[in-house]
Design an enzyme around this catalytic site. Structure first.
Site, PDB file in Angstrom:
ATOM      1  N   LYS A   1     -61.848 -23.934 -23.890  1.00 19.29           N
ATOM      2  CA  LYS A   1     -63.071 -24.192 -23.147  1.00 19.29           C
ATOM      3  C   LYS A   1     -63.853 -22.899 -22.920  1.00 19.29           C
ATOM      4  O   LYS A   1     -63.273 -21.805 -22.937  1.00 19.29           O
ATOM      5  CB  LYS A   1     -62.737 -24.795 -21.776  1.00 19.29           C
ATOM      6  CG  LYS A   1     -62.182 -26.193 -21.808  1.00 19.29           C
ATOM      7  CD  LYS A   1     -61.869 -26.669 -20.405  1.00 19.29           C
ATOM      8  CE  LYS A   1     -61.326 -28.080 -20.409  1.00 19.29           C
ATOM      9  NZ  LYS A   1     -62.349 -29.085 -20.746  1.00 19.29           N
TER      10      LYS A   1
ATOM     11  N   ARG B   1     -56.372 -38.221 -23.099  1.00 18.08           N
ATOM     12  CA  ARG B   1     -56.068 -39.501 -23.752  1.00 18.08           C
ATOM     13  C   ARG B   1     -54.724 -39.464 -24.481  1.00 18.08           C
ATOM     14  O   ARG B   1     -54.097 -40.500 -24.679  1.00 18.08           O
ATOM     15  CB  ARG B   1     -57.215 -39.870 -24.707  1.00 18.08           C
ATOM     16  CG  ARG B   1     -57.398 -38.926 -25.861  1.00 18.08           C
ATOM     17  CD  ARG B   1     -58.798 -38.982 -26.456  1.00 18.08           C
ATOM     18  NE  ARG B   1     -59.792 -38.374 -25.576  1.00 18.08           N
ATOM     19  CZ  ARG B   1     -61.101 -38.312 -25.838  1.00 18.08           C
ATOM     20  NH1 ARG B   1     -61.565 -38.857 -26.955  1.00 18.08           N
ATOM     21  NH2 ARG B   1     -61.931 -37.743 -25.000  1.00 18.08           N
TER      22      ARG B   1
END
Length: 498
Positions: free
Chosen positions: A280, A354
């Site tokens: 990130k 996920r």
């Protein structure tokens, strides 16, 4: 903070402070009018003089008022009566509590529960008042060497009901409000704890500690070796780059008919998300400690329903790990086999939530659940779509979806239904595996939910994307505790229907 309910006239209350409202423009609420009548128009004369207009959040503290038994009276602006919404009501309560806490009133009797808030009955107003009061007083200062202390803090709030026959419902509302705020505070504390302290092991320890408080709540911690043996390779692909071992927390609250299928709550517990190899940007990366707020909210909800001893069975499944870059970390392009046997091409390691959730959702099948609800700070795309006001709701079962929407309306912890159409599955196709873990730039929150839906075909399921509502940034940075209130209300509703 201690809360209770009572009925009675404001002028007869022997207390440090009585709190009444003033509508805009300069119109008294019924309780304020009663005090005004008994004090020969003292309050209305102040208002005519311009001391208080009645705008939302304005306050005026009065001392030693004739013909009353209280030490003080706090006038609070309530805005226009016809516009009084849930949001305004929360602001009114919060401002009142902050004022009292700063001015030495250690107890107070609130007549603000008489306000005609749109869509709220008396019990709901009591619950909202408790949540707003606790929220306004919440501080996370456990790690500060010097703590700000209030010399005479507010310690007791009495919330009024119109008649004695309303006391039973009011007392139940207090019990629910106190239990929910206890769960919210747990969720906030866990969310605000830094990643060097709140590790997967820390979350597991807190779950075990919580289960020791309630005899009908048990906790099992599954370690990496067992997860690997079971075939949870999607989950473990995320933890490979971390020196903190992953954990699967399984909690079991059994207080209903043993034959009843449980509600299963699944919470994403990434205690720090660096993005892994798909690193990130550095700006605001500290806020990635909040990537376990789904797990925190599930723990908070379990706390609340155990405190209320609802007659229902609820399971909590919390996969928890860090997502870090390392020589052993999963790489973009790697393919793993999930617990369900579905193969997944990991195109982006920052789409890790996920991956841990899909194995947890497959694991839930063994409990034959009535419904499964997963809660996750899953996508920035959901923040773009809905902002900071509503969580995204996806479901494969319309009745479950409607029940969650209604619980959100009741609590003010709102959700908004998003599409989950077959057409989105096209974006998750992979040339080399059964599924890709990302679906491109378009509809990011929808394709993430679509990915999860592939693992939920054997039961009724809902997914809450709380990335926009789980924490606040800026000067008021901190976890919100959402959606503990929504989830607890949903379970309360189900317990009432069983």
């Amino acid at each position: 903070m201690e809360f209770s309910v009572k009925s009675g006239s404001p002028e007869k209350q022997r207390t440090a402070c009585v709190v009444v409202g003033v509508y805009e423009p300069r119109r008294l609420t019924p309780s304020a009018q009663r005090i005004d009548d008994l004090t020969d128009g003292y309050i209305s004369s102040l208002i005519r003089r311009g001391d208080l207009e009645g705008k939302v959040g304005q306050t005026l503290l009065l001392h030693n008022i004739d013909n009353t038994l209280c030490d003080r009276i706090l006038l609070v602006g309530c805005g226009r009566e016809r516009d009084l919404s849930f949001t305004q009501y929360r602001k009114i309560i919060s401002q009142s509590v902050s004022t009292l806490n700063d001015t030495g009133s250690m107890e107070a009797v609130f007549y603000l529960t008489e306000l005609p808030v749109k869509g709220c009955n008396s019990s709901q107003r009591i619950r909202h008042a408790i949540e707003a009061a606790q929220d306004s007083l919440y501080r996370f200062d456990q790690l500060k060497s010097k703590k700000d202390t209030t010399r005479r803090p507010l310690r007791k709030i009495v919330l009024t009901v119109p008649n004695r026959r309303d006391l039973t419902d009011g007392e139940q509302a207090v019990r629910e409000g106190m239990a929910i705020t206890q769960g919210i505070q747990l969720a906030k504390d866990l969310g605000n704890m830094p990643g060097n302290i709140c590790t997967p092991g820390y979350l597991a320890d807190r779950a075990v500690t919580l289960s020791k408080v309630y005899s009908n709540l048990s906790t099992e911690i599954l370690e990496e070796a067992e997860l690997e043996k079971m075939g949870m390779n999607a989950f473990l692909s995320v933890s490979k780059g971390s020196r903190q071992p992953a954990k699967m927390i399984v909690m079991n609250f059994l207080n209903g008919d043993p034959a009843d299928a449980p509600i299963c709550l699944v919470g994403k517990g990434v205690t720090f998300d660096s993005g892994g190899i798909s690193l990130k940007p550095g700006a605001a990366m500290d806020e990635m400690k909040y990537d376990m707020c789904g797990a925190a909210s599930v723990l908070g909800t379990i706390n609340a329903i155990a405190e209320l001893q609802l007659e229902i069975n609820v399971m909590a499944v919390i996969p928890t790990t860090e997502n870090m870059p390392d020589g052993m970390a999963t790489k973009p392009g790697d393919i793993v086999t999930s617990l369900s046997g579905t193969t997944i091409e990991i195109l982006n390691t920052d789409a890790e939530g996920r991956l841990i959730l899909c194995d947890a959702l497959s694991y839930c099948e063994r409990f034959n659940p009535s419904v499964v609800i997963d809660v996750a700070t899953l996508t920035g795309a959901c923040v773009v779509a809905l902002g900071k006001h509503a969580a995204g709701l996806f479901s494969n079962h319309s009745p479950l979806c409607h029940e969650l929407i209604n619980a959100g309306k009741s609590t003010g912890d709102r959700v908004w239904e998003m599409p989950l159409w077959d057409e989105y599955q096209e974006q998750l196709k992979s040339n080399f595996a059964d599924l890709a873990n990302i679906g491109g730039k378009e509809a990011g929150s929808v394709t993430a939910a679509t990915f999860l839906s592939a693992f939920c075909k054997k039961y009724h399921w809902a997914h809450l994307d709380i990335a926009g509502v789980a924490w606040k940034s800026g000067n008021h940075k901190g976890a919100t505790g959402r959606p503990v209130s929504l989830l607890t209300q949903y379970v309360i509703d189900q317990a009432g229907d069983s």
